[in-house]
Design an enzyme around this catalytic site. Structure first.
Site, PDB file in Angstrom:
ATOM      1  N   LYS A 148       0.884  -1.176   0.000  1.00 45.75           N
ATOM      2  CA  LYS A 148       0.000   0.000   0.000  1.00 45.75           C
ATOM      3  C   LYS A 148       0.914   1.216   0.000  1.00 45.75           C
ATOM      4  O   LYS A 148       1.190   1.818   1.039  1.00 45.75           O
ATOM      5  CB  LYS A 148      -0.921  -0.049   1.222  1.00 45.75           C
ATOM      6  CG  LYS A 148      -2.206   0.686   0.996  1.00 45.75           C
ATOM      7  CD  LYS A 148      -3.300   0.185   1.886  1.00 45.75           C
ATOM      8  CE  LYS A 148      -4.480   1.113   1.942  1.00 45.75           C
ATOM      9  NZ  LYS A 148      -4.911   1.725   0.690  1.00 45.75           N
ATOM     10  N   LEU A 205      -4.713  -5.449  -4.105  1.00 40.52           N
ATOM     11  CA  LEU A 205      -4.505  -5.302  -2.668  1.00 40.52           C
ATOM     12  C   LEU A 205      -5.502  -6.232  -1.978  1.00 40.52           C
ATOM     13  O   LEU A 205      -6.689  -6.239  -2.322  1.00 40.52           O
ATOM     14  CB  LEU A 205      -4.760  -3.854  -2.239  1.00 40.52           C
ATOM     15  CG  LEU A 205      -4.516  -3.597  -0.752  1.00 40.52           C
ATOM     16  CD1 LEU A 205      -3.022  -3.500  -0.458  1.00 40.52           C
ATOM     17  CD2 LEU A 205      -5.216  -2.331  -0.275  1.00 40.52           C
TER      18      LEU A 205
HETATM   19  N1  PDD Z   1      -7.965   2.067  -0.086  1.00 41.74           N
HETATM   20  N2  PDD Z   1      -7.657  -1.748  -3.369  1.00 41.74           N
HETATM   21  C1  PDD Z   1      -6.981  -0.583  -3.335  1.00 41.74           C
HETATM   22  C2  PDD Z   1      -6.096  -0.222  -4.472  1.00 41.74           C
HETATM   23  C3  PDD Z   1      -7.102   0.266  -2.205  1.00 41.74           C
HETATM   24  O1  PDD Z   1      -6.417   1.413  -2.176  1.00 41.74           O
HETATM   25  C4  PDD Z   1      -7.972  -0.123  -1.149  1.00 41.74           C
HETATM   26  C5  PDD Z   1      -8.143   0.724   0.078  1.00 41.74           C
HETATM   27  C6  PDD Z   1      -8.662  -1.345  -1.235  1.00 41.74           C
HETATM   28  C7  PDD Z   1      -9.564  -1.839  -0.131  1.00 41.74           C
HETATM   29  O2  PDD Z   1      -8.830  -2.162   1.029  1.00 41.74           O
HETATM   30  P1  PDD Z   1      -9.493  -2.116   2.486  1.00 41.74           P
HETATM   31  O3  PDD Z   1     -10.739  -2.950   2.427  1.00 41.74           O
HETATM   32  O4  PDD Z   1      -8.476  -2.723   3.353  1.00 41.74           O
HETATM   33  O5  PDD Z   1      -9.792  -0.680   2.777  1.00 41.74           O
HETATM   34  C8  PDD Z   1      -8.459  -2.133  -2.360  1.00 41.74           C
HETATM   35  C9  PDD Z   1      -8.059   2.954   1.051  1.00 41.74           C
HETATM   36  C10 PDD Z   1      -9.446   3.081   1.592  1.00 41.74           C
HETATM   37  C11 PDD Z   1      -7.442   4.282   0.669  1.00 41.74           C
HETATM   38  O6  PDD Z   1      -6.725   4.316  -0.310  1.00 41.74           O
HETATM   39  O7  PDD Z   1      -7.627   5.247   1.383  1.00 41.74           O
END
Ligand code: PDD
Length: 291
Positions: A148, A205
């Site tokens: 991330k 991710l």
């Molecule tokens: N983003 N895929 C990507 C590329 C993301 O950036 C995110 C989360 C997710 C979902 O992950 P999770 O369920 O753990 O939030 C999938 C966060 C919300 C952000 O960029 O702020």
């Protein structure tokens, strides 16, 4: 207030160097978390992912999990927030121009917390519009989407395309034309009563919300398929939704001007209720523990 390195500072004093490699090269990582009623949901899982992202870019986080937890709660308290969106960002830190991480002796550590603002109700009632864009998701052997990272240009280019087409979120394919994920979300669809979602090794991710939804579906006796899917699978789906920490389960009403079945669909609604129940139970358990 912003937590910067080791202290809380007012927003206008939360300043970092122009030599920070986070700014110069997007060299760093982050997490977005959600607090409900003063409790950060699935804190441990977010911290595990933060430490894994750090490991994957050879970055040493200058704090322990416990210290980060304390700092997050301190920041929320200073801002008097109960329902909050929290972002933890850690960059390589300031150093001379050059890619070598050893140029930067001290990572920059930042926590920001903001009041959670509800998404418009109609998004959940009617479903959002998404677009399958031409920008491919980063090839996982080049820049693994499991990191991330602060380098979000791949996602930003996809977002620009989606916006140009009047869509709220983009869906990216991987380099082999398999459905990958959104710019900030994972994607699910329902076909013949089974819940389908791209497998992690497609190059996505591994969302924490995604995992909770998969568990909830299995508990409800719904067949779950993590695999490789084509865009036609999305066009022909009975239900489609996206997920992330702040949206939870967001129904999709339209993809590339193709209307999706009943919206929000029965399984989408059931999974969102199950998700909310898991949140409520988690918060209750944490509060019991605090008492
Ligand atoms: N983003 N895929 C990507 C590329 C993301 O950036 C995110 C989360 C997710 C979902 O992950 P999770 O369920 O753990 O939030 C999938 C966060 C919300 C952000 O960029 O702020």
């Amino acid at each position: 207030m912003i937590y910067l390195n080791d202290e809380l500072v007012p927003k206008n004093k939360a300043l970092i160097s122009v030599f920070d490699h986070g700014f110069l090269y997007g060299d760093g990582i982050y997490e977005t978390l959600r607090a409900y009623n003063g409790v950060v949901f699935r804190f441990d899982e977010h911290l595990e992912r933060l430490f894994r992202s750090a490991f994957m870019i050879s970055l040493t986080i200058p704090k322990t999990s416990e210290e980060i937890k304390q700092a997050v709660y301190e920041t929320m308290k200073a801002n008097r927030q109960e329902d909050a969106v929290i972002r933890i960002s850690i960059s390589r830190g300031a150093g001379p121009i050059g890619l070598d991480p050893d140029l930067c002796p001290k990572p920059t550590f930042v926590i920001m917390s903001g009041e959670f603002k509800e998404y418009p109700k109609q998004y959940y009632q009617k479903g959002i519009k998404i677009a399958i864009v031409n920008t491919r998701r980063n090839f996982k052997d080049a820049l693994n989407p499991q990191i991330k990272s602060l380098n979000f240009l791949n996602n930003i280019l996809a977002k620009i395309e989606a916006k140009d087409r009047g869509a709220y979120e983009a869906v990216m394919m991987n380099y082999r034309e398999y459905v990958a994920e959104g710019t900030i979300s994972n994607i699910f669809f329902v076909k013949d009563k089974a819940l389908c979602t791209p497998a992690v090794d497609v190059g996505i991710l591994d969302g924490i919300t995604r995992r909770i939804i998969i568990d909830a579906a299995k508990e409800a006796g719904i067949d779950v398929k993590e695999g490789r899917f084509r865009k036609e699978d999305l066009y022909n789906a009975q239900e489609v939704f996206i997920s992330n920490t702040t949206m939870e389960v967001m129904p999709v009403g339209e993809i590339d001007d193709i209307k999706i079945g009943t919206k929000p669909g029965r399984i989408t609604k059931a999974l969102h209720s199950a998700y909310k129940k898991k949140v409520a139970e988690y918060i209750r358990q944490c509060r019991l523990h605090i008492k």
